[in-house]
Design an enzyme around this catalytic site. Structure first.
Site, PDB file in Angstrom:
ATOM      1  CG  HIS A   1       5.310 126.676  10.706  1.00 22.67           C
ATOM      2  ND1 HIS A   1       6.356 125.868  11.097  1.00 22.67           N
ATOM      3  CD2 HIS A   1       4.608 125.970   9.794  1.00 22.67           C
ATOM      4  CE1 HIS A   1       6.282 124.726  10.435  1.00 22.67           C
ATOM      5  NE2 HIS A   1       5.227 124.749   9.635  1.00 22.67           N
TER       6      HIS A   1
ATOM      7  CG  ASP B   1       5.681 124.644   6.084  1.00 25.30           C
ATOM      8  OD1 ASP B   1       5.811 123.623   6.790  1.00 25.30           O
ATOM      9  OD2 ASP B   1       4.589 125.051   5.642  1.00 25.30           O
TER      10      ASP B   1
ATOM     11  CD  GLU C   1      -3.830 125.373   9.694  1.00 26.45           C
ATOM     12  OE1 GLU C   1      -4.482 125.687   8.701  1.00 26.45           O
ATOM     13  OE2 GLU C   1      -2.762 124.743   9.659  1.00 26.45           O
ATOM     14  CG  ASP C   2      -1.926 122.038  12.788  1.00 24.71           C
ATOM     15  OD1 ASP C   2      -2.872 122.504  12.123  1.00 24.71           O
ATOM     16  OD2 ASP C   2      -0.841 121.694  12.302  1.00 24.71           O
TER      17      ASP C   2
HETATM   18 MN    MN Z   1       4.214 123.225   8.417  1.00 22.38          MN
END
Ligand code: MN
Length: 565
Positions: free
Chosen positions: A65, A129, A69-70
């Site tokens: 997840h 999360d 993005e990272d």
């Molecule tokens: Mn997260």
């Protein structure tokens, strides 16, 4: 610390293990603010998702997840490696991160998140999360701690509750509590002698004693549930009781559900013979139901070790009725709130709200277990709805495919009627643009503008179409009225003489009346002629005066006039 042992139960070449390998590699050099390797976070999230009984795709998506993005890994990479289903979930989670809860109405924002998630699995992974982020909240800078805690209490805990995840909901609230109200939290811990865990333990010891006692009285309960009240929920209750802890009797509570009304009273007798009732705390809501129809027996007893224990006794039927009553009440509150906020929200939309609640209820009823329920969550009762923002962060609920014109009419009919353009996410877009969930829409209006007929072709809401039609009708009749008479037509029959036409036009010129049309005809034998003169609208008195003047021309035989339109 989360281990990887639980991963071993998944096949080595399956999506879960492969997702772990990719995530571990992608986050290799990254650290959490706690100083732990970053991978501990997706691992913890994935483990919750697994524990809650979601499918393998969801567990894999949980592991991935934060990757898109990272790290250098892209959504395209995930699509190639894991296919559409998993990339869809990861993408949903990545998109959810872009949503900012600022000062919107919390209920709007919760509904918006649900719609935005599209698939409830995305929402549930998001909750996992949030759970892990709350567990590691102490490592965040102070100002972000409060923002996170606020969002958790306002948005995620209620969402969890509505999904039937009451335990998670209470846990999230209790984790946020000390960050939001540190003084009250410390005070509460000092005042309550037993911690939540101690009270849970206590109830675990109470339960078998209650079951045995009921059995001794020949009562076969349908269910006996125990719960210890959570801190945040207790705090909210205390606010309603002037922070007076001595008025709180349900720090620990017991619910006994039996088959018949007779068994309710028999169970009450059994409990009272076991433990001393507290005077003045017995309530017979079966004989005298509450105004909202609530039925149950309530009593408070000094139970084991002299602790105060609240007991509710009811039949299965009463229990279901009570539960449903609460939901119905909730739905009603929603409708009341939203219709107050926005004109035009009533009608169709309030019905939607009720349907929303019913769907959620039916769903949960339709599945025997939480696991089954969660397996079936690849539904999208919101698929046909989109939620877009006004520049002021209000959420507008629209059908899929709706355009800025629908949006404008949803805000106010006057805005719809005068809208000439729209900015979607800051960019000028055509009024025919199809809006998407999350778009921020700003309507450009121009005073005196009117809807155009082709809007009927691309608008999706009945509200917009209705207003457009009525406005079109209004302006059509206004046009008819305004255009009214076009002018006056004079017909002058004359004995055909040269120079007659000039004499006629001279009369008009002398009276300063413009001629907009002039025609002269003679009959076959060239004996009589007819001159037709049209002018703009002139007053009736002037028409009469003109008629007299035209008749004075010697060759004139006859003069007629009519209003033309
Ligand atoms: Mn997260």
């Amino acid at each position: 610390m989360t281990g990887t042992e639980w991963l071993q139960s998944y096949p080595k070449e399956g999506v879960v293990r492969r997702a772990y390998d990719l995530a571990a590699l992608a986050h290799e050099d990254a650290k959490r603010l706690s100083g732990e390797p970053y991978i501990t976070h997706p691992l913890a999230v994935a483990e919750s998702v697994k524990d809650w009984g979601l499918d393998d795709d969801s567990v894999a998506a949980a592991l991935l997840h934060d990757v898109a993005e990272d790290t250098a890994v892209t959504l395209e990479d995930i699509r190639r490696e894991f296919g559409e289903e998993i990339v869809f979930l990861v993408e949903g989670l990545t998109k959810l991160k872009t949503l900012q809860y600022q000062n919107q109405n919390a209920e709007d924002f919760r509904r918006f998140i649900i719609a935005f998630a599209q698939d409830l699995r995305v929402l549930i992974i998001k909750l996992a999360d949030r759970l892990h982020n709350m567990r590691t909240l102490r490592y965040l800078p102070e100002e972000r701690q409060e923002i996170f805690a606020r969002e958790t209490v306002d948005i995620y805990a209620p969402l969890a509750y509505r999904l039937g995840m009451q335990k998670l909901s209470g846990e999230l609230e209790d984790m946020a509590f000390p960050y939001l109200y540190p003084t009250e939290y410390k005070w509460l811990l000092r005042e309550i002698k037993d911690t939540y865990e101690e009270r849970q333990d206590y109830m675990n010891r109470v339960l078998p004693i209650v079951r045995r006692e009921l059995g001794a009285h020949d009562i076969r309960p349908v269910a006996v549930d125990a719960r210890a009240k959570r801190y945040y929920s207790l705090y909210k209750k205390l606010l309603r009781h002037n922070m007076n802890l001595s008025e709180i009797y349900d720090l620990v509570a017991l619910r006994i559900i039996v088959g018949t009304v007779a068994e309710c009273y028999a169970a009450l007798g059994a409990i009272h013979s076991l433990w001393q009732p507290m005077p003045g705390r017995f309530k017979d809501y079966i004989a005298r139901p509450k105004a909202n129809g609530y039925r149950s027996l309530h009593t408070t007893v000094f139970a084991m070790d002299g602790k105060v224990l609240e007991v509710q006794i009811k039949t299965k039927e009463m229990h279901e009725e009570n539960e449903l009553g609460i939901a119905a009440h909730w739905a009603y509150e929603q409708v009341k709130k939203s219709s107050k906020k926005m004109e035009g929200w009533k009608g169709v939309n309030s019905k939607k709200e009720l349907i929303w609640v019913q769907q959620l209820q039916n769903w949960q009823k339709a599945f025997a277990t939480q696991k089954e329920f969660l397996e079936a969550v690849k539904i999208d009762f919101f698929k046909d709805r989109i939620f877009v923002f006004t520049p002021g962060n209000d959420v507008i609920d629209l059908p899929a495919g709706a355009t800025p014109v629908d949006f404008a009419y949803q805000i106010h009919s006057a805005i719809g009627d005068t809208c000439v353009g729209a900015k979607v996410n800051g960019k000028i877009m055509p009024l025919t643009t199809e809006l998407h969930s999350g778009d921020i829409v700003e309507i450009v209006t121009q005073k005196g503008k009117k809807p155009s007929e082709d809007w009927l072709q691309f608008t999706k809401t009945e509200m917009a179409k209705k207003h457009i039609r009525s406005k079109l009708k209004e302006s059509a009749s206004a046009l008819r009225k305004k255009s009214g008479p076009l002018g006056v037509e004079f017909r002058i029959v004359n004995v055909d003489q040269p120079g007659f036409l000039k004499e006629v036009t001279d009369v008009f010129a002398r009276n300063k009346i413009n001629i907009t049309f002039l025609n002269s005809q003679t009959d076959a034998r060239q004996k009589f002629g007819t001159v037709t003169v049209r002018t703009p609208v002139i007053p009736q008195a002037k028409i009469e005066k003109m008629t007299v003047s035209l008749k004075k021309i010697p060759s004139t035989k006859e003069v007629g006039s009519r209003i033309i339109s």
